[in-house]
Design an enzyme around this catalytic site. Sequence first.
Site, PDB file in Angstrom:
ATOM      1  N   ASP A   1      42.233  -9.808 -51.387  1.00 31.04           N
ATOM      2  CA  ASP A   1      41.734  -9.245 -52.693  1.00 31.04           C
ATOM      3  C   ASP A   1      41.466 -10.398 -53.657  1.00 31.04           C
ATOM      4  OD1 ASP A   1      41.604  -6.620 -51.878  1.00 31.04           O
ATOM      5  OD2 ASP A   1      43.818  -6.227 -52.019  1.00 31.04           O
TER       6      ASP A   1
ATOM      7  N   SER B   1      53.446  -2.987 -46.862  1.00 29.02           N
ATOM      8  CA  SER B   1      52.638  -3.283 -48.080  1.00 29.02           C
ATOM      9  C   SER B   1      51.438  -2.148 -47.937  1.00 29.02           C
ATOM     10  CB  SER B   1      52.122  -4.744 -47.898  1.00 29.02           C
ATOM     11  OG  SER B   1      51.385  -4.536 -48.950  1.00 29.02           O
TER      12      SER B   1
ATOM     13  N   ARG C   1      38.000  -2.678 -55.388  1.00 30.46           N
ATOM     14  CA  ARG C   1      38.201  -4.004 -56.272  1.00 30.46           C
ATOM     15  C   ARG C   1      36.969  -4.428 -57.194  1.00 30.46           C
ATOM     16  NH1 ARG C   1      42.929  -2.455 -54.816  1.00 30.46           N
ATOM     17  NH2 ARG C   1      44.060  -3.919 -53.252  1.00 30.46           N
TER      18      ARG C   1
ATOM     19  N   ASP D   1      55.219  -6.766 -58.275  1.00 35.80           N
ATOM     20  CA  ASP D   1      54.479  -7.887 -58.821  1.00 35.80           C
ATOM     21  C   ASP D   1      53.799  -7.969 -60.338  1.00 35.80           C
ATOM     22  OD1 ASP D   1      55.007  -8.848 -56.239  1.00 35.80           O
ATOM     23  OD2 ASP D   1      53.282  -8.206 -55.516  1.00 35.80           O
TER      24      ASP D   1
END
Length: 460
Positions: free
Chosen positions: A145, A197, A116, A35
């Site tokens: 996220d 994932s 994050r 990605d």
Amino acid sequence: MTTTNSSLHDAPQISAKPAPGEKERCVLAYSGGLDTSVCIKWLQEEYGLDVIAVVGDLGQEHEGLEAIKAKALATGAIGCAVIDMRETFANEYLSCAMAANAMYENKYPLVSALSRPLIAKHLVAVAHQFGAKYVAHGCTGKGNDQVRFESSVLMLDPALTIIAPVRNWDLGCRADEIEWAAAHGVPVKATTDKPYSIDDNLWGRAIECGVLEDPWCEPPADIWTMTCDPACAPDEPTYVEIEFDQGVPCALDGTPMSFLDIIYAMNDIAGTNGYGRIDMVENRLVGVKSRECYEVPGGLALLQAHKALEDLCLERGVLHHKLAIEQTWAEQVYNGLWFSPLKEAFDAFLAHTQQCVSGTVKLKFFKGSCTVVGRKSTYSLYDFGLATYDADDAFDHQAAKGFIDIHGLSCKVWAKNRLATGARMPSYDDVNLANTAYGKVSAVVEEAEEILEGADAVTA
């Protein structure tokens, strides 16, 4: 384990801001996966931007950060900052999570959510350092996220513009991304076979997708890497003593260690004993229920030990009120509001409660379980003289009568008034119904007894 403090020690050697005529710059949170690799080229072609990649070391599994940096540069990034965030993550983020006993929905210890805001903080710092007007991430439009990155960036610098390529492009699936990458010269080693994932850091691992999307399906054995199968764990229990200083772990089995090193050590100890697996259906911020699996061996064990020490050291009112704040704190962090004024106000309260949360907790690991089997502290509020039922009991039993009279006085006055006025009292009605039912049963019993007595008389 020796680590370096978080810094921009590996920042790209480029000018402090774009020269006249040069492209505007965008700072991208970069992992080296498909990605974010496609994101570099896509931002260049679709937005005409120069991209500076930021790679954060949070203790995740990787094949070498220098290799990831080289990949970013080979893809077209004008620079790549590799930043060791582990010490900061432990000392400034996970320590706050410890104080809050952070468990979203009382189950999830915020593995990804805690990382994050730290990554976002460095994205903003790099943007300021190199005059970038844009910040980008590789999150999808359905996950949490995206909210965490964007909310954090905007709270740190509202003037920055955020771009979410994966949310905006028309590459509908992984196969489309691989095809696009090949057509645009993006060097990725990816296939369409990606069963799960995974996001991980030193606090734990988050696993989703694939067969896990069916909440009835038992998690396959191959998703777990930090914890062994409990059935294969050692046949003898493992004991560990964890020492805390003001709420933060500071020693294992009497050996002083940094919080970061203790996390690594506890991951090994708990994981070897098969402890730390979570399989849950989680309520995402975006309104979707998602089946998630987590491995947090060291973190869950440390949180359990921390709670046990708080039980010993915190006054009842503080402990009870803290429980409600813990849940709201976890929701704030889960929802991407680490830098919000409410969360920071909670931090001040929580930090105050930790001043005397110092002592030692003994844990027992065995076949996938973790149990607190001992706790001690100089600041313990446990008074044996008050707690014991032996002859040495120091509790004033005679004081209980007056205490109960005062404690229940308000409700007693209320009950007398409602009975006198005939006001509806469901609880009282329930008692009357119970009495009526009991009366009916008693009448049947009395009738049966009379019949039996009569029969006895006839027999005699």
